[in-house]
Design a protein around this motif. Structure first.
Motif, PDB file in Angstrom:
ATOM      1  N   LYS A   1       0.810  -1.202   0.000  1.00  0.00           N
ATOM      2  CA  LYS A   1       0.000   0.000   0.000  1.00  0.00           C
ATOM      3  C   LYS A   1       0.851   1.263   0.000  1.00  0.00           C
ATOM      4  CE  LYS A   1      -3.713  -2.388   2.440  1.00  0.00           C
ATOM      5  NZ  LYS A   1      -4.672  -2.367   3.557  1.00  0.00           N
ATOM      6  N   TYR A   2       0.189   2.366  -0.316  1.00  0.00           N
ATOM      7  CA  TYR A   2       0.810   3.681  -0.264  1.00  0.00           C
ATOM      8  C   TYR A   2      -0.028   4.579   0.645  1.00  0.00           C
ATOM      9  CZ  TYR A   2      -2.887   5.142  -3.488  1.00  0.00           C
ATOM     10  OH  TYR A   2      -4.111   5.408  -4.050  1.00  0.00           O
ATOM     11  N   VAL A   3       0.530   5.714   1.010  1.00  0.00           N
ATOM     12  CA  VAL A   3      -0.152   6.705   1.837  1.00  0.00           C
ATOM     13  C   VAL A   3      -0.317   7.988   1.017  1.00  0.00           C
ATOM     14  CG1 VAL A   3       0.067   8.183   3.887  1.00  0.00           C
ATOM     15  CG2 VAL A   3       0.705   5.762   4.012  1.00  0.00           C
ATOM     16  N   CYS A   4      -1.432   8.649   1.203  1.00  0.00           N
ATOM     17  CA  CYS A   4      -1.679   9.899   0.485  1.00  0.00           C
ATOM     18  C   CYS A   4      -1.936  11.026   1.489  1.00  0.00           C
ATOM     19  CB  CYS A   4      -2.884   9.749  -0.443  1.00  0.00           C
ATOM     20  SG  CYS A   4      -3.187  11.186  -1.497  1.00  0.00           S
ATOM     21  N   ILE A   5      -1.269  12.151   1.283  1.00  0.00           N
ATOM     22  CA  ILE A   5      -1.558  13.366   2.043  1.00  0.00           C
ATOM     23  C   ILE A   5      -2.300  14.304   1.103  1.00  0.00           C
ATOM     24  CG2 ILE A   5      -0.601  15.356   3.256  1.00  0.00           C
ATOM     25  CD1 ILE A   5       1.839  13.666   3.944  1.00  0.00           C
ATOM     26  N   VAL A   6      -3.524  14.641   1.458  1.00  0.00           N
ATOM     27  CA  VAL A   6      -4.339  15.528   0.626  1.00  0.00           C
ATOM     28  C   VAL A   6      -4.371  16.893   1.313  1.00  0.00           C
ATOM     29  CG1 VAL A   6      -6.574  15.885  -0.471  1.00  0.00           C
ATOM     30  CG2 VAL A   6      -5.725  13.556  -0.107  1.00  0.00           C
ATOM     31  N   ASP A   7      -3.570  17.825   0.779  1.00  0.00           N
ATOM     32  CA  ASP A   7      -3.444  19.153   1.371  1.00  0.00           C
ATOM     33  C   ASP A   7      -4.438  20.095   0.687  1.00  0.00           C
ATOM     34  OD1 ASP A   7      -2.738  21.579   2.430  1.00  0.00           O
ATOM     35  OD2 ASP A   7      -0.588  21.317   2.133  1.00  0.00           O
ATOM     36  N   LEU A   8      -5.493  20.446   1.400  1.00  0.00           N
ATOM     37  CA  LEU A   8      -6.581  21.247   0.846  1.00  0.00           C
ATOM     38  C   LEU A   8      -6.423  22.743   1.112  1.00  0.00           C
ATOM     39  CD1 LEU A   8      -9.167  18.620   1.841  1.00  0.00           C
ATOM     40  CD2 LEU A   8      -9.166  19.612  -0.445  1.00  0.00           C
TER      41      LEU A   8
ATOM     42  N   GLU B   1       1.491  16.705  15.227  1.00  0.00           N
ATOM     43  CA  GLU B   1       1.523  15.480  16.036  1.00  0.00           C
ATOM     44  C   GLU B   1       1.228  14.257  15.174  1.00  0.00           C
ATOM     45  OE1 GLU B   1      -0.804  13.397  19.837  1.00  0.00           O
ATOM     46  OE2 GLU B   1      -1.255  15.474  19.249  1.00  0.00           O
ATOM     47  N   VAL B   2       0.190  14.350  14.343  1.00  0.00           N
ATOM     48  CA  VAL B   2      -0.195  13.227  13.485  1.00  0.00           C
ATOM     49  C   VAL B   2       0.893  12.931  12.461  1.00  0.00           C
ATOM     50  CG1 VAL B   2      -1.824  12.458  11.709  1.00  0.00           C
ATOM     51  CG2 VAL B   2      -2.669  13.576  13.779  1.00  0.00           C
ATOM     52  N   LEU B   3       1.434  13.982  11.846  1.00  0.00           N
ATOM     53  CA  LEU B   3       2.490  13.790  10.850  1.00  0.00           C
ATOM     54  C   LEU B   3       3.693  13.076  11.453  1.00  0.00           C
ATOM     55  CD1 LEU B   3       2.497  17.188   8.883  1.00  0.00           C
ATOM     56  CD2 LEU B   3       1.717  14.963   8.055  1.00  0.00           C
ATOM     57  N   HIS B   4       4.105  13.490  12.650  1.00  0.00           N
ATOM     58  CA  HIS B   4       5.269  12.863  13.280  1.00  0.00           C
ATOM     59  C   HIS B   4       4.973  11.453  13.782  1.00  0.00           C
ATOM     60  CE1 HIS B   4       6.944  16.952  13.137  1.00  0.00           C
ATOM     61  NE2 HIS B   4       8.112  16.376  13.260  1.00  0.00           N
ATOM     62  N   GLN B   5       3.713  11.172  14.074  1.00  0.00           N
ATOM     63  CA  GLN B   5       3.345   9.802  14.423  1.00  0.00           C
ATOM     64  C   GLN B   5       3.455   8.883  13.212  1.00  0.00           C
ATOM     65  OE1 GLN B   5      -0.637  10.073  16.013  1.00  0.00           O
ATOM     66  NE2 GLN B   5       0.059  10.561  18.076  1.00  0.00           N
ATOM     67  N   GLU B   6       3.083   9.403  12.065  1.00  0.00           N
ATOM     68  CA  GLU B   6       3.033   8.598  10.850  1.00  0.00           C
ATOM     69  C   GLU B   6       4.355   8.578  10.077  1.00  0.00           C
ATOM     70  OE1 GLU B   6       0.399   6.877   9.699  1.00  0.00           O
ATOM     71  OE2 GLU B   6      -1.114   7.550  11.134  1.00  0.00           O
ATOM     72  N   ILE B   7       5.110   9.679  10.156  1.00  0.00           N
ATOM     73  CA  ILE B   7       6.260   9.874   9.268  1.00  0.00           C
ATOM     74  C   ILE B   7       7.450  10.431  10.052  1.00  0.00           C
ATOM     75  CG2 ILE B   7       6.997  10.922   7.081  1.00  0.00           C
ATOM     76  CD1 ILE B   7       3.987  11.592   6.597  1.00  0.00           C
TER      77      ILE B   7
ATOM     78  N   SER C   1      12.570  13.412   8.614  1.00  0.00           N
ATOM     79  CA  SER C   1      13.335  13.494   7.374  1.00  0.00           C
ATOM     80  C   SER C   1      12.482  13.200   6.147  1.00  0.00           C
ATOM     81  CB  SER C   1      14.513  12.517   7.408  1.00  0.00           C
ATOM     82  OG  SER C   1      14.048  11.166   7.464  1.00  0.00           O
ATOM     83  N   GLN C   2      11.311  12.584   6.365  1.00  0.00           N
ATOM     84  CA  GLN C   2      10.426  12.201   5.271  1.00  0.00           C
ATOM     85  C   GLN C   2       9.174  13.077   5.180  1.00  0.00           C
ATOM     86  OE1 GLN C   2      11.258   9.477   3.028  1.00  0.00           O
ATOM     87  NE2 GLN C   2      13.157  10.066   4.047  1.00  0.00           N
ATOM     88  N   ILE C   3       9.018  13.983   6.134  1.00  0.00           N
ATOM     89  CA  ILE C   3       7.876  14.906   6.101  1.00  0.00           C
ATOM     90  C   ILE C   3       8.163  15.999   5.075  1.00  0.00           C
ATOM     91  CG2 ILE C   3       6.560  16.623   7.422  1.00  0.00           C
ATOM     92  CD1 ILE C   3       7.042  14.947   9.910  1.00  0.00           C
ATOM     93  N   PRO C   4       7.210  16.321   4.199  1.00  0.00           N
ATOM     94  CA  PRO C   4       7.436  17.356   3.182  1.00  0.00           C
ATOM     95  C   PRO C   4       7.838  18.692   3.801  1.00  0.00           C
ATOM     96  CG  PRO C   4       5.441  16.128   2.694  1.00  0.00           C
ATOM     97  CD  PRO C   4       5.878  15.696   4.059  1.00  0.00           C
ATOM     98  N   ASP C   5       8.753  19.395   3.145  1.00  0.00           N
ATOM     99  CA  ASP C   5       9.170  20.701   3.657  1.00  0.00           C
ATOM    100  C   ASP C   5       8.025  21.705   3.634  1.00  0.00           C
ATOM    101  OD1 ASP C   5       9.032  21.011   0.915  1.00  0.00           O
ATOM    102  OD2 ASP C   5      11.135  21.543   0.652  1.00  0.00           O
ATOM    103  N   THR C   6       7.017  21.471   2.794  1.00  0.00           N
ATOM    104  CA  THR C   6       5.840  22.334   2.763  1.00  0.00           C
ATOM    105  C   THR C   6       5.010  22.207   4.036  1.00  0.00           C
ATOM    106  OG1 THR C   6       4.581  20.604   1.610  1.00  0.00           O
ATOM    107  CG2 THR C   6       5.677  22.261   0.243  1.00  0.00           C
ATOM    108  N   LEU C   7       5.286  21.143   4.796  1.00  0.00           N
ATOM    109  CA  LEU C   7       4.547  20.902   6.036  1.00  0.00           C
ATOM    110  C   LEU C   7       5.468  20.942   7.253  1.00  0.00           C
ATOM    111  CD1 LEU C   7       2.255  17.974   4.802  1.00  0.00           C
ATOM    112  CD2 LEU C   7       1.630  20.383   5.106  1.00  0.00           C
ATOM    113  N   GLY C   8       6.617  21.596   7.097  1.00  0.00           N
ATOM    114  CA  GLY C   8       7.526  21.771   8.226  1.00  0.00           C
ATOM    115  C   GLY C   8       8.587  20.701   8.353  1.00  0.00           C
ATOM    116  N   GLY C   9       8.653  19.768   7.415  1.00  0.00           N
ATOM    117  CA  GLY C   9       9.645  18.715   7.460  1.00  0.00           C
ATOM    118  C   GLY C   9      10.895  19.076   6.680  1.00  0.00           C
TER     119      GLY C   9
END
Length: 237
Positions: free
Chosen positions: A128-135, A204-210, A213-221
């Motif tokens: 499977k893959y994961v999708c982040i839908v940034d609205l 919190e959710v992003l860091h739980q999941e990812i 180093s893998q969090i998009p820079d657009t989201l603070g990673g």
């Protein structure tokens, strides 16, 4: 496991020569079985429909970039890194999609292209893959119910059990009105995979999941996203 193997063998026998002719592997068969709660009859109907659809929708085996150039140039989908379990991440920006300029035939081909691209990134040991839908920035000009339903139909009917989770972030209130119209078209298995994350819990959710180093820079990673149109060019020859 014994029960799963026996169901799989029944499934393969039921399909007969189709499995051999189309070279459908066991992992694919298991995904279709899970998507139909291990009903051999329902899974067979679903798989045969998917094989017919694939032959018509992608006659050459893959969607040519020139066929979907307009959608690619909008940069509304990017490739991200991987989550903590190793699943590849797709990042979508619906605010870059405009219903007034959408051509449905081309859009469906674009959806096939992006799903083929992310599924090709799934490593051995994962399915499977994961999708982040940034609205963020989404408004009425971006609202395209027909396109959303078409994309979900392709995903759940022809790529079953590929989506692991969809994190819906920066969700504006008006989007929920559109979601209510789309929701009835999502099957029960897929519905639970859409997770709406409020802004206060986002980091919190992003860091739980990812990992960071893998969090998009657009989201603070720290990871720079690669647009879908540039992704194929970044692959080694």
């Amino acid at each position: 496991m014994m029960q799963n193997r026996s169901v799989l063998e029944v499934f393969k026998t039921f399909l007969g020569h189709v499995v051999i002719k189309q070279e459908v592997d066991n992992l694919t068969l298991r995904r279709f079985l899970r998507a139909r709660d291990h009903s051999v009859e329902k899974a067979s109907a679903m798989l045969l429909k998917a094989l017919r659809w694939r032959k018509e929708a992608v006659p050459g085996g893959s969607v040519p970039e020139e066929k979907i150039r307009r959608d690619l140039d909008d940069d509304k989908v990017c490739m991200g890194g991987v989550d903590r379990t190793g699943r590849p991440i797709l990042v979508a920006f619906p605010a870059k999609h405009f219903s007034a300029k959408r051509d449905m035939v081309q859009f469906k081909s674009y959806v096939v292209y992006l799903l083929d691209s992310i599924c090709a990134r799934i490593p051995r040991g994962q399915e499977k893959y994961v999708c982040i839908v940034d609205l963020k920035g989404w408004g009425y000009s971006n609202c395209d119910i027909r396109a959303y339903i078409a994309a979900i139909e392709i995903m759940q009917s022809y790529y079953p059990e590929r989506l692991g989770k969809a994190l819906m972030i920066h969700v504006p209130y008006m989007f929920m009105k559109a979601w209510k119209m789309v929701y009835p078209f999502i099957d029960n298995v897929t519905r639970d995979k859409f997770v709406f994350v409020d802004d206060k819990s986002l980091q919190e959710v992003l860091h739980q999941e990812i990992e960071e180093s893998q969090i998009p820079d657009t989201l603070g990673g720290k990871l720079t996203l690669v647009s879908l149109k540039n992704y194929a060019r970044s692959l080694p020859a």
